[in-house]
Write an enzyme that holds these catalytic residues in place. Sequence first.
Site, mmCIF file in Angstrom:
data_model
loop_
_atom_site.group_PDB
_atom_site.id
_atom_site.type_symbol
_atom_site.label_atom_id
_atom_site.label_comp_id
_atom_site.label_asym_id
_atom_site.label_seq_id
_atom_site.Cartn_x
_atom_site.Cartn_y
_atom_site.Cartn_z
ATOM 1 N N ASP A 205 0.836 -1.139 0.068
ATOM 2 C CA ASP A 205 0.118 -0.037 -0.090
ATOM 3 C C ASP A 205 0.836 1.092 0.021
ATOM 4 O OD1 ASP A 205 -2.111 1.672 0.094
ATOM 5 O OD2 ASP A 205 -3.204 0.734 1.660
HETATM 6 C C1 BGC Z 1 -5.025 3.291 0.143
HETATM 7 C C2 BGC Z 1 -5.115 2.305 -1.023
HETATM 8 C C3 BGC Z 1 -4.883 2.938 -2.539
HETATM 9 C C4 BGC Z 1 -3.555 3.663 -2.437
HETATM 10 C C5 BGC Z 1 -3.299 4.285 -3.726
HETATM 11 C C6 BGC Z 1 -3.788 3.929 -0.009
HETATM 12 O O1 BGC Z 1 -3.967 5.198 0.945
HETATM 13 O O2 BGC Z 1 -5.015 2.516 1.331
HETATM 14 O O3 BGC Z 1 -6.445 1.509 -0.962
HETATM 15 O O4 BGC Z 1 -5.210 1.835 -3.309
HETATM 16 O O5 BGC Z 1 -3.777 4.439 -1.270
HETATM 17 O O6 BGC Z 1 -3.981 5.279 -3.856
#
Ligand code: BGC
Length: 746
Positions: A273
């Site tokens: 993530d």
């Molecule tokens: C979120 C993810 C997301 C990623 C990219 C993160 O803050 O937890 O779900 O895909 O950002 O935007």
Amino acid sequence: MNMNAGTKSGTAAVPAETEVSERVEALLERMSLEEKIGQLTQASGAVWTAGESAEDIIRKGGAGSVLWLNDTKRFNELQKIAVEESPSGIPVLFALDVIHGYRTIFPVPLAMAASWDPAAAEQAQAVAAREARAAGIHWTFGPMLDIARDARWGRIVEGAGEDPCLGAAMAAAQVRGFQGDDLSDPERVLACAKHFAGYGASEGGRDYDPVHLSEAQLRNVYFPPFQAALKAGVATFMSAYMDLNNVPASGNCWLLRDVLREEWGFAGFLVSDAFGVGNLVVEGFARDGRDAALRALKAGVNVDMASATYSENLAGLVESDLISVGEIDEMVRPILATKVQMGLFERPYVDETLLEEVVARPEHRQAARLAAQRSMVLLRNEGGLLPLSKEQKNIAVIGPLADSMVATEGSWMVFGHKPGAVTVLQGIRARLPEANVAYAPGPKIYRDFPHPFGEFDTAAKEPIQTPEAAEAAFQTAVATARGADVVIMVLGEEADMAGEFASRGSLDLPGRQDELLQAVTALGKPVVLVLLNGRPLSINWAAENVPAILEAWEPGTEGGHAVADILFGDVNPGGKLPVCFPRSGSHAPLYYARTLTHLPESSPRYLSRYWDSPTTPLYPFGFGLSYTTFAIANLKVSASQIKVGQTVAVTADVTNTGPVTGDEVVQLYIHQQWGSDSRPMRELKGFARVTLQPGETKPVRFSLGPDELSYWSTNAKGWIQDAAAFDIWIGSDSLATLHADLEVIQ
Ligand code: BGC
């Protein structure tokens, strides 16, 4: 090497597995270590590494993928540099969170789960994929597959709710929708099963907080949607942010290597993530960035999303012999293979004129309207107030969300998206053009702490309403309602009140909404409450005092039309809740599939587990009403006794006993009465959404075999099927009473 160009819209032939691996090995042979590490690096398109331009990073082969960029022209410019100027000419994957639509916005995933219609979810994500791909996006960070049993957790809106059976069906459907069955399809995107795993169980429902889950809970409840996604061919996974049983998910070898790769055979690639690799230091797990890179790579994180920890440390780790080039190659291989399979080398660019043509397709809006209709749940309809007559002359539409495009579209509308939804007010006015439809928003609603991602929000920020202005708005709303024959209140939560960084302690209607609802109801007019929200809300007062309540969720671009379709009877609602609605935020986590206690609900001494309120949900899992009525009867199990490993058929008849065509979601639940472990008092094992004409009867059929009757046992430390007695229920929600017995013997 086969470099035949595919046609613009046609699908290039899927390369054979040996051809893919030959091409990957040939690439690996000529790539430098720096380029290999580049493939493991996902650069942020919003903030490029200090001192280096996007062009420079891509020119040296320093980013295999880019996220947080949403600009078709720019995609082509950067891709040209990757293909023509970087040492090995490897095209870049452009990734973005397309969660419930790109331009045509569909209901949020929690709402789609309320449709209990995987085919509708598949169609929604197929449209999302087509639009996103036409914009030049290759990879979406969805579906989100986290089981969520705590309604305080803001990200409950992004998943399919509390149940692994429904969650698994929705997971597979969304993967099929995004990806299709051929990675080279130019109308699809790579899907990403996230957040692996357990993120939905964060303590107290507080986003990012630690998670403590037993292996049995992980395997029986939290993993099944991920396994279903894998079975449906999902190309990528994303590791979760949080600490799982004291090992952060992004550094968790057991999770990412032992389970995902060794046991399940996942052969695609996994991305952390955002900033998750670097954050292994912040989380008090890794000593420094170098240690974080080492441990994430060893754990099986192929791609470092945005933290630049791999690009800064992997070369040094190879030099110090802590990581071998062979290990780097192992991590790069599936990324290159996916790019080859997609035909990205043959077709790296996007036609910049395509998007406008694709988003204009009328079938996209039709699909969004149908999805919104199918997702809405009728929670109350005393005296058959709904549907309202189309002859209405004088309607008041009241509430802070009644004309809010942002609330109608819901969460994940970032990166330059311009709100364009039909609001509930607009939908009602369009449906009854002759009627007088008065509107008053009442007081505005706000978060107490602003959303930290507000910087991405392009919607104009208005100054906070003063208490005096709020009071004036309150009085205007009551006066507007007083002048109408029927009042439609549109209340709930703003889009930024659910989603990431949007957990809350209370589940009440925020602001003065309940007070306004009570003041308007006191006028004695017929009142319909339409809820726009991304999580269960404890609408206790409304549940007893407002005759009609429609849960419309965050319904997307066509949301207002879909609400009007249902309010005025063009469509009969048939959605069912994919989560329990607790009576209070303090009751969370609350879910139906709990194990029994020594003083179960059926005991004569049982009152409530709290002495100050009933602990039953306000609305149970699986619940939803219709404008018609249904009877479910003739429950039959094909054998009353089977041996372990055998399968029975469970059948019943469902009849529409009311006056109009409608949909019933027939649900099958089981309970294993004893065994190696104690088992949940009810578990959903099958469901079918059935459309019936008035008077029509249809049979439904489910099967119960080893897949449904086995579980991962704490006592046995593995998967088992017990010889035991089972209860079987079929009905219209998780309180179903139509019962049969089944005995499983050795
Ligand atoms: C979120 C993810 C997301 C990623 C990219 C993160 O803050 O937890 O779900 O895909 O950002 O935007």
